[in-house]
Design a protein around this motif. Structure first.
Motif, PDB file in Angstrom:
ATOM      1  N   MET A   1      47.081 -99.718  -6.679  1.00  0.00           N
ATOM      2  CA  MET A   1      47.717-100.903  -7.253  1.00  0.00           C
ATOM      3  C   MET A   1      48.853-101.400  -6.364  1.00  0.00           C
ATOM      4  N   LEU A   2      49.677-100.483  -5.848  1.00  0.00           N
ATOM      5  CA  LEU A   2      50.776-100.869  -4.966  1.00  0.00           C
ATOM      6  C   LEU A   2      50.241-101.566  -3.716  1.00  0.00           C
ATOM      7  N   ASP A   3      49.207-100.998  -3.139  1.00  0.00           N
ATOM      8  CA  ASP A   3      48.635-101.583  -1.929  1.00  0.00           C
ATOM      9  C   ASP A   3      47.999-102.942  -2.215  1.00  0.00           C
ATOM     10  N   GLU A   4      47.302-103.059  -3.342  1.00  0.00           N
ATOM     11  CA  GLU A   4      46.634-104.312  -3.704  1.00  0.00           C
ATOM     12  C   GLU A   4      47.636-105.432  -3.948  1.00  0.00           C
ATOM     13  N   ARG A   5      48.725-105.120  -4.638  1.00  0.00           N
ATOM     14  CA  ARG A   5      49.741-106.129  -4.939  1.00  0.00           C
ATOM     15  C   ARG A   5      50.364-106.695  -3.676  1.00  0.00           C
ATOM     16  N   ALA A   6      50.515-105.876  -2.659  1.00  0.00           N
ATOM     17  CA  ALA A   6      51.200-106.294  -1.440  1.00  0.00           C
ATOM     18  C   ALA A   6      50.269-106.872  -0.384  1.00  0.00           C
ATOM     19  N   GLU A   7      48.978-106.733  -0.598  1.00  0.00           N
ATOM     20  CA  GLU A   7      48.006-107.029   0.454  1.00  0.00           C
ATOM     21  C   GLU A   7      48.149-108.414   1.086  1.00  0.00           C
ATOM     22  N   ASN A   8      48.237-109.451   0.305  1.00  0.00           N
ATOM     23  CA  ASN A   8      48.274-110.805   0.862  1.00  0.00           C
ATOM     24  C   ASN A   8      49.626-111.481   0.698  1.00  0.00           C
ATOM     25  N   THR A   9      50.678-110.706   0.647  1.00  0.00           N
ATOM     26  CA  THR A   9      52.014-111.251   0.466  1.00  0.00           C
ATOM     27  C   THR A   9      52.508-111.852   1.771  1.00  0.00           C
ATOM     28  N   LYS A  10      53.027-113.067   1.673  1.00  0.00           N
ATOM     29  CA  LYS A  10      53.600-113.757   2.829  1.00  0.00           C
ATOM     30  C   LYS A  10      55.104-113.869   2.620  1.00  0.00           C
ATOM     31  N   PHE A  11      55.872-113.541   3.641  1.00  0.00           N
ATOM     32  CA  PHE A  11      57.319-113.600   3.577  1.00  0.00           C
ATOM     33  C   PHE A  11      57.827-114.710   4.476  1.00  0.00           C
ATOM     34  N   GLY A  12      59.034-115.163   4.201  1.00  0.00           N
ATOM     35  CA  GLY A  12      59.648-116.171   5.048  1.00  0.00           C
ATOM     36  C   GLY A  12      61.150-116.214   4.826  1.00  0.00           C
ATOM     37  N   THR A  13      61.848-116.723   5.834  1.00  0.00           N
ATOM     38  CA  THR A  13      63.296-116.816   5.736  1.00  0.00           C
ATOM     39  C   THR A  13      63.703-118.039   4.925  1.00  0.00           C
ATOM     40  N   ILE A  14      64.913-117.977   4.387  1.00  0.00           N
ATOM     41  CA  ILE A  14      65.499-119.117   3.686  1.00  0.00           C
ATOM     42  C   ILE A  14      66.580-119.696   4.611  1.00  0.00           C
ATOM     43  N   PRO A  15      66.998-120.945   4.382  1.00  0.00           N
ATOM     44  CA  PRO A  15      68.005-121.552   5.271  1.00  0.00           C
ATOM     45  C   PRO A  15      69.277-120.717   5.437  1.00  0.00           C
ATOM     46  N   ALA A  16      69.747-120.063   4.373  1.00  0.00           N
ATOM     47  CA  ALA A  16      70.967-119.254   4.469  1.00  0.00           C
ATOM     48  C   ALA A  16      70.800-118.111   5.470  1.00  0.00           C
ATOM     49  N   THR A  17      69.614-117.552   5.534  1.00  0.00           N
ATOM     50  CA  THR A  17      69.349-116.461   6.472  1.00  0.00           C
ATOM     51  C   THR A  17      69.438-116.973   7.902  1.00  0.00           C
ATOM     52  N   GLU A  18      68.856-118.151   8.110  1.00  0.00           N
ATOM     53  CA  GLU A  18      68.894-118.748   9.447  1.00  0.00           C
ATOM     54  C   GLU A  18      70.321-119.112   9.843  1.00  0.00           C
ATOM     55  N   LYS A  19      71.093-119.688   8.907  1.00  0.00           N
ATOM     56  CA  LYS A  19      72.484-120.073   9.190  1.00  0.00           C
ATOM     57  C   LYS A  19      73.349-118.850   9.483  1.00  0.00           C
ATOM     58  N   ALA A  20      73.033-117.725   8.848  1.00  0.00           N
ATOM     59  CA  ALA A  20      73.801-116.493   9.058  1.00  0.00           C
ATOM     60  C   ALA A  20      73.399-115.777  10.349  1.00  0.00           C
ATOM     61  N   GLY A  21      72.398-116.315  11.037  1.00  0.00           N
ATOM     62  CA  GLY A  21      71.931-115.671  12.264  1.00  0.00           C
ATOM     63  C   GLY A  21      71.192-114.375  11.995  1.00  0.00           C
ATOM     64  N   ALA A  22      70.580-114.287  10.806  1.00  0.00           N
ATOM     65  CA  ALA A  22      69.927-113.039  10.399  1.00  0.00           C
ATOM     66  C   ALA A  22      68.405-113.125  10.397  1.00  0.00           C
ATOM     67  N   THR A  23      67.860-114.152  11.048  1.00  0.00           N
ATOM     68  CA  THR A  23      66.400-114.319  11.061  1.00  0.00           C
ATOM     69  C   THR A  23      65.710-113.129  11.711  1.00  0.00           C
ATOM     70  N   GLU A  24      66.218-112.712  12.851  1.00  0.00           N
ATOM     71  CA  GLU A  24      65.618-111.564  13.543  1.00  0.00           C
ATOM     72  C   GLU A  24      65.702-110.302  12.687  1.00  0.00           C
ATOM     73  N   MET A  25      66.843-110.110  12.013  1.00  0.00           N
ATOM     74  CA  MET A  25      67.017-108.965  11.122  1.00  0.00           C
ATOM     75  C   MET A  25      66.003-109.020   9.978  1.00  0.00           C
ATOM     76  N   PHE A  26      65.787-110.219   9.433  1.00  0.00           N
ATOM     77  CA  PHE A  26      64.832-110.390   8.337  1.00  0.00           C
ATOM     78  C   PHE A  26      63.443-109.924   8.756  1.00  0.00           C
ATOM     79  N   TRP A  27      62.975-110.417   9.902  1.00  0.00           N
ATOM     80  CA  TRP A  27      61.617-110.064  10.332  1.00  0.00           C
ATOM     81  C   TRP A  27      61.507-108.595  10.703  1.00  0.00           C
ATOM     82  N   LEU A  28      62.583-108.017  11.216  1.00  0.00           N
ATOM     83  CA  LEU A  28      62.600-106.582  11.478  1.00  0.00           C
ATOM     84  C   LEU A  28      62.430-105.822  10.163  1.00  0.00           C
ATOM     85  N   LEU A  29      63.173-106.236   9.137  1.00  0.00           N
ATOM     86  CA  LEU A  29      63.057-105.598   7.814  1.00  0.00           C
ATOM     87  C   LEU A  29      61.638-105.716   7.274  1.00  0.00           C
TER      88      LEU A  29
END
Length: 149
Positions: A24-52
């Protein structure tokens, strides 16, 4: 605490519940798409986000509903890192007084800890939630139905 990977005696029902939980855990996450929000980009944390995203989603099946908290985690980690770097350069005492960055560092560290906990970063934390849902029958338990039926 419920452990997915467990040594020692485990009943057949527990093994089947844990396998269903993993699926169930694997199925729920299978097609999940992530993306940054403007605040993340303004904080200079985009690279950190994708690393996470790359590091955390390897072992922890996060869902899109976790996206906002992942962004907050990236921002807080970025700021914590920047403050720690600045503390290393300036020192803990500035002009004979405690560097105010120490307080800010503690605040961001607390935020990071809370976000890790809220996200249920460890698989066992997520497993515990889903296993409880299965036991409460709020999630269909086809394996349990086969055993009982």
């Amino acid at each position: 605490m419920i452990k997915i990977e467990q040594d020692g005696h485990v009943t057949k029902k527990e093994k089947m519940d844990k396998q269903q939980l993993k699926n169930m855990l694997d199925e729920r996450a299978e097609n999940t798409k992530f993306g940054t929000i403007p605040a993340t980009e303004k904080a200079g944390a985009t690279e950190m986000f994708w690393l996470l995203v790359d590091v955390i989603t390897v072992d922890t099946p996060l869902e899109f509903s976790d996206n906002f908290q992942l962004n907050l985690l990236a921002i807080n980690l970025q700021r914590f890192s920047a403050i720690e770097q600045q503390l290393s350069e300036e020192g803990f005492v500035v002009d004979g007084k405690k560097n105010p960055l120490i307080t800010a560092s503690g605040m961001y560290f607390t935020n990071v800890e809370r976000l890790f906990r809220d996200l249920g970063i460890t698989r066992n934390e997520r497993a515990k939630l889903l296993l409880n849902q299965i036991k409460e029958q709020s999630i269909a338990d086809p394996v349990g139905d086969l055993i009982e039926g």
